[in-house]
Design a protein around this motif. Structure first.
Motif: not given
Length: 231
Positions: A1-8, A122-123, A126-129
């Motif tokens: 499984m390969e997943i393309w994504s960005d951390v923002v 990711l945390r 989106f959660t910790e700024g």
């Protein structure tokens, strides 16, 4: 499984959580190896960038109120999947270095370490700024996920894995991927977007069946088909 994504990418975080829910219920989950691939939504981004309703309104050409409603909607959707989004404190920037560290994590610890760093980034985003475009912050985040800080800083002080990031993005172009998240199974099946967990489950089942077709054993001809039976 390969997943393309960005951390923002908020939908990437939501898609990750939904995919993980599907994988947890997949009978063959221990045979699935997940690799995170690089995709930059804004390769030209520089410095620290706010992600609240103002910048979004300017980018989309809508009112600030409309942009706020969009962010509120994404925040509510994330909450349904157990995620806390804080767009009011988010500080996004260029994600090239974050992706380079994800390649380092893969080299050092494979899917387990890379997955841990992906979740941490990711945390933080989106959660910790946390400013995930800042090298010092990235080194500390990498260390908290299990990547040796000295190794992370060495990568950040060089151009190591730059070609790997570009290679991921070139492969995405060849696949025709123009938005993320995008999930590719065995180079054959693609799932676009943060689909419900059920959709990911169906994709996993289909890919597994395709890769492991049934082989009949002991057929002696005593079968029924097309309205008739052999004797």
């Amino acid at each position: 499984m390969e997943i393309w994504s960005d951390v923002v990418c908020p939908w990437c975080a939501i898609g990750k959580r939904r995919f993980e829910a599907a994988l947890a219920g997949f009978a063959h989950r221990d045979d699935v190896e997940v690799r995170w691939r690089s995709f930059q939504l804004d390769p030209q981004a520089s410095g620290e960038r706010e992600s609240g309703p103002g910048p979004l309104a300017a980018k989309l050409g809508v009112s600030v109120e409309q942009a706020r409603e969009m962010l509120d909607g994404v925040t509510a959707t994330a909450a349904e999947d157990g995620l806390e989004f804080r767009f009011d404190i988010a500080r996004h920037g260029n994600t090239l270095d974050a992706h380079r560290l994800l390649h380092l994590a893969w080299e050092l610890g494979g899917a387990s370490l890379q997955g841990a760093l992906k979740e941490r980034l990711l945390r933080a985003s989106f959660t910790e700024g946390e400013p995930v475009g800042d090298p010092d912050t990235l080194a500390q985040l990498a260390a908290s996920a299990g990547v040796p800080e000295a190794d992370a800083r060495a990568v950040l002080g060089s151009d190591r894995y730059l070609d790997a990031v570009r290679g991921d993005q070139e492969l995405a172009r060849r696949y025709g991927i123009s938005g993320v998240p995008f999930f590719v199974i065995d180079d054959r099946f693609g799932v676009s977007g943060a689909q419900p967990a059920e959709a990911f489950g169906q994709a996993l089942d289909r890919a597994w069946a395709d890769a492991h077709p049934l082989t009949p054993v002991g057929d002696d001809g005593r079968t029924c088909a097309d309205g008739s039976c052999t004797t």
